[in-house]
Design a protein around this motif. Structure first.
Motif, PDB file in Angstrom:
ATOM      1  N   ASP A 194       0.831  -1.206   0.000  1.00  0.00           N
ATOM      2  CA  ASP A 194       0.000   0.000   0.000  1.00  0.00           C
ATOM      3  C   ASP A 194       0.868   1.261   0.000  1.00  0.00           C
ATOM      4  O   ASP A 194       0.593   2.206  -0.733  1.00  0.00           O
ATOM      5  CB  ASP A 194      -0.937   0.010   1.206  1.00  0.00           C
ATOM      6  CG  ASP A 194      -2.007  -1.061   1.135  1.00  0.00           C
ATOM      7  OD1 ASP A 194      -2.229  -1.613   0.036  1.00  0.00           O
ATOM      8  OD2 ASP A 194      -2.611  -1.352   2.179  1.00  0.00           O
TER       9      ASP A 194
ATOM     10  N   GLU B 149      -8.313   5.970  -4.759  1.00  0.00           N
ATOM     11  CA  GLU B 149      -8.354   4.743  -3.961  1.00  0.00           C
ATOM     12  C   GLU B 149      -8.586   3.516  -4.845  1.00  0.00           C
ATOM     13  O   GLU B 149      -7.984   2.474  -4.629  1.00  0.00           O
ATOM     14  CB  GLU B 149      -9.424   4.829  -2.866  1.00  0.00           C
ATOM     15  CG  GLU B 149      -9.021   5.710  -1.712  1.00  0.00           C
ATOM     16  CD  GLU B 149      -7.667   5.342  -1.115  1.00  0.00           C
ATOM     17  OE1 GLU B 149      -7.436   4.160  -0.790  1.00  0.00           O
ATOM     18  OE2 GLU B 149      -6.832   6.255  -0.963  1.00  0.00           O
ATOM     19  N   GLU B 150      -9.451   3.650  -5.820  1.00  0.00           N
ATOM     20  CA  GLU B 150      -9.711   2.548  -6.756  1.00  0.00           C
ATOM     21  C   GLU B 150      -8.457   2.244  -7.577  1.00  0.00           C
ATOM     22  O   GLU B 150      -8.120   1.074  -7.807  1.00  0.00           O
ATOM     23  CB  GLU B 150     -10.889   2.903  -7.665  1.00  0.00           C
ATOM     24  CG  GLU B 150     -11.559   1.738  -8.315  1.00  0.00           C
ATOM     25  CD  GLU B 150     -12.060   0.683  -7.344  1.00  0.00           C
ATOM     26  OE1 GLU B 150     -11.906  -0.514  -7.665  1.00  0.00           O
ATOM     27  OE2 GLU B 150     -12.590   1.019  -6.269  1.00  0.00           O
TER      28      GLU B 150
ATOM     29  N   LYS C 241      -5.970   0.387  -5.372  1.00  0.00           N
ATOM     30  CA  LYS C 241      -6.398  -1.005  -5.190  1.00  0.00           C
ATOM     31  C   LYS C 241      -6.016  -1.840  -6.418  1.00  0.00           C
ATOM     32  O   LYS C 241      -5.462  -2.937  -6.295  1.00  0.00           O
ATOM     33  CB  LYS C 241      -7.909  -1.030  -4.963  1.00  0.00           C
ATOM     34  CG  LYS C 241      -8.478  -2.331  -4.540  1.00  0.00           C
ATOM     35  CD  LYS C 241      -9.991  -2.149  -4.416  1.00  0.00           C
ATOM     36  CE  LYS C 241     -10.602  -3.029  -3.406  1.00  0.00           C
ATOM     37  NZ  LYS C 241     -12.045  -2.871  -3.328  1.00  0.00           N
TER      38      LYS C 241
ATOM     39  N   SER D  72      -2.239  -2.280  -6.588  1.00  0.00           N
ATOM     40  CA  SER D  72      -1.794  -3.262  -5.589  1.00  0.00           C
ATOM     41  C   SER D  72      -1.992  -4.681  -6.091  1.00  0.00           C
ATOM     42  O   SER D  72      -1.096  -5.523  -5.970  1.00  0.00           O
ATOM     43  CB  SER D  72      -2.543  -3.070  -4.271  1.00  0.00           C
ATOM     44  OG  SER D  72      -2.208  -1.840  -3.680  1.00  0.00           O
TER      45      SER D  72
END
Length: 103
Positions: free
Chosen positions: A11, A32-33, A36, A39
């Protein structure tokens, strides 16, 4: 099954990538999307890099362990059969960073 670095490390790495890419002005939900997604892509890259370096005679056992899903056994297995695992993970992360920032 990304085994060597905690999800916090991934992260943090991904957050730095997004900052380096200069995306701070985007909608926070979108960022944030994106983090994600990045990651998951990074974990996949690392996992493929580890599997690619596993000797062929260990593939059946690796597949069985992956099917069972015991993270501790998977971690121990890969650490036992790939001597330069930390270097492989670091190299995969560097390559991922270079590719992402070049896009």
């Amino acid at each position: 099954f990304y085994i060597m670095t905690s999800s916090n490390s991934i992260d943090e790495f991904v957050s730095r990538l997004v900052e380096e890419k200069g995306m701070g002005d985007f909608d926070p939900a979108l960022i944030e999307e994106m983090k994600k997604d990045l990651s998951h892509r990074l974990e996949d890259k690392i996992n493929l890099g580890l599997i690619a370096r596993l000797a062929p005679q260990y593939m059946d056992e690796a597949e069985r362990l992956l099917d069972e899903g015991d993270d501790q056994k998977i971690k121990e297995f890969f650490e036992a059969h790939i001597t330069d695992i930390t270097e492989i993970i670091a190299a995969e992360m560097i390559t991922f960073r270079e590719t992402y920032l070049a896009e």
